[in-house]
Design a protein around this motif. Structure first.
Motif, PDB file in Angstrom:
ATOM      1  N   GLY A 113       0.786  -1.200  -0.442  1.00 58.89           N
ATOM      2  CA  GLY A 113       0.378  -0.261  -0.360  1.00 58.89           C
ATOM      3  C   GLY A 113       0.596   0.849  -0.257  1.00 58.89           C
ATOM      4  N   ALA A 114       1.951   1.399   0.534  1.00 58.33           N
ATOM      5  CA  ALA A 114       3.245   2.468   0.694  1.00 58.33           C
ATOM      6  C   ALA A 114       3.078   3.175  -0.724  1.00 58.33           C
ATOM      7  CB  ALA A 114       4.729   2.034   0.686  1.00 58.33           C
ATOM      8  N   ASN A 115       3.315   2.470  -1.150  1.00 56.82           N
ATOM      9  CA  ASN A 115       3.004   3.604  -3.267  1.00 56.82           C
ATOM     10  C   ASN A 115       0.805   4.087  -3.451  1.00 56.82           C
ATOM     11  OD1 ASN A 115       5.522   3.465  -3.610  1.00 56.82           O
ATOM     12  ND2 ASN A 115       5.733   1.227  -4.188  1.00 56.82           N
ATOM     13  N   GLY A 116       0.460   3.580  -3.019  1.00 52.45           N
ATOM     14  CA  GLY A 116      -0.767   4.193  -3.018  1.00 52.45           C
ATOM     15  C   GLY A 116      -1.716   2.777  -4.098  1.00 52.45           C
ATOM     16  N   GLY A 117      -2.418   3.342  -5.116  1.00 49.33           N
ATOM     17  CA  GLY A 117      -3.063   3.039  -5.951  1.00 49.33           C
ATOM     18  C   GLY A 117      -3.400   1.245  -5.861  1.00 49.33           C
ATOM     19  N   LEU A 118      -3.270   0.575  -6.188  1.00 48.81           N
ATOM     20  CA  LEU A 118      -4.203  -0.145  -6.470  1.00 48.81           C
ATOM     21  C   LEU A 118      -4.263  -1.479  -5.474  1.00 48.81           C
ATOM     22  CD1 LEU A 118      -6.130  -2.333  -7.761  1.00 48.81           C
ATOM     23  CD2 LEU A 118      -4.484  -3.876  -9.234  1.00 48.81           C
ATOM     24  N   GLY A 119      -2.384  -0.988  -4.468  1.00 46.99           N
ATOM     25  CA  GLY A 119      -2.284  -2.413  -3.696  1.00 46.99           C
ATOM     26  C   GLY A 119      -2.763  -1.651  -2.454  1.00 46.99           C
ATOM     27  N   LEU A 120      -3.193  -0.705  -2.179  1.00 48.45           N
ATOM     28  CA  LEU A 120      -3.458   0.251  -1.245  1.00 48.45           C
ATOM     29  C   LEU A 120      -4.986   0.252  -1.035  1.00 48.45           C
ATOM     30  CD1 LEU A 120      -3.506   2.138   1.816  1.00 48.45           C
ATOM     31  CD2 LEU A 120      -3.361   4.359  -0.628  1.00 48.45           C
ATOM     32  N   TYR A 121      -5.194   0.434  -1.947  1.00 47.92           N
ATOM     33  CA  TYR A 121      -6.908   0.015  -2.799  1.00 47.92           C
ATOM     34  C   TYR A 121      -7.335  -1.563  -2.334  1.00 47.92           C
ATOM     35  CZ  TYR A 121     -11.646  -0.996  -4.749  1.00 47.92           C
ATOM     36  OH  TYR A 121     -13.077  -0.667  -4.916  1.00 47.92           O
ATOM     37  N   GLU A 122      -6.433  -2.604  -2.567  1.00 43.10           N
ATOM     38  CA  GLU A 122      -6.522  -3.825  -2.057  1.00 43.10           C
ATOM     39  C   GLU A 122      -6.523  -4.788  -1.028  1.00 43.10           C
ATOM     40  OE1 GLU A 122      -7.767  -6.494  -3.942  1.00 43.10           O
ATOM     41  OE2 GLU A 122      -8.254  -4.942  -5.482  1.00 43.10           O
ATOM     42  N   LEU A 123      -6.390  -3.300   0.158  1.00 43.79           N
ATOM     43  CA  LEU A 123      -5.702  -3.367   1.841  1.00 43.79           C
ATOM     44  C   LEU A 123      -6.625  -2.835   2.489  1.00 43.79           C
ATOM     45  CD1 LEU A 123      -3.795  -3.838   3.560  1.00 43.79           C
ATOM     46  CD2 LEU A 123      -2.644  -2.586   3.756  1.00 43.79           C
TER      47      LEU A 123
END
Length: 160
Positions: free
Chosen positions: A144-154
């Protein structure tokens, strides 16, 4: 129950309520950022801390000891990044663990077997709480640190 142990339990009740108050502040930080999953996760954490305080209060009341509540201090941390509250979460849970261990050691030194048994649940619970906090920070750093899809999924994962 001896006075010192009683005072430590009273203090722990306050600490659990401070934890709830702090986690509610963290939940509101994330709500303001539009992260409803993070908000829900920390709101749930706040409720759990209230339950911990209630359990301690009930234990004292069951032993004919009046519960004495004290002021709850406001959270002093100023969160800037999305990671800041997660660092606070890890640090705070480690502090709570140290307090629970001190409480348990005091019960042991007083040879208060009933209180030791009661506090065993808190010792185990704190192990789970520290792991939960550390795992969340690691997931944030990985995904999630870089935002985007990873943060959205977390955020979606935390909403469950």
């Amino acid at each position: 129950m001896k006075e010192n142990l009683t005072n430590l339990i009273q203090s722990q009740i306050n600490w659990e309520l401070y934890s709830a108050y702090s986690y509610y502040a963290v939940a509101e930080f994330y709500r303001a950022k539009g992260l409803s999953g993070f908000h829900a996760f920390f709101e749930k954490q706040a409720r759990e801390e209230i339950e911990h305080a209630e359990k301690l209060s009930e234990y004292l009341q069951d032993h004919d000891i009046a519960v004495k509540l004290s002021d709850i201090k406001a959270l002093k941390e100023e969160f800037v990044s999305l990671r800041d509250p997660l660092l606070f979460f890890v640090k705070h849970e480690k502090e709570v663990t140290a307090l629970i261990h001190a409480l348990y050691r005091e019960a042991r030194s007083e040879d208060d077997l009933e209180t030791m048994e009661f506090l065993s649940w808190y010792v185990s619970e704190q192990g789970e709480e520290e792991k939960s906090a550390t795992d969340l920070l690691q997931k944030y750093d990985l995904f999630g640190a870089n935002g985007g899809l990873g943060l959205y999924e977390l955020d979606k994962e935390l909403a469950k």
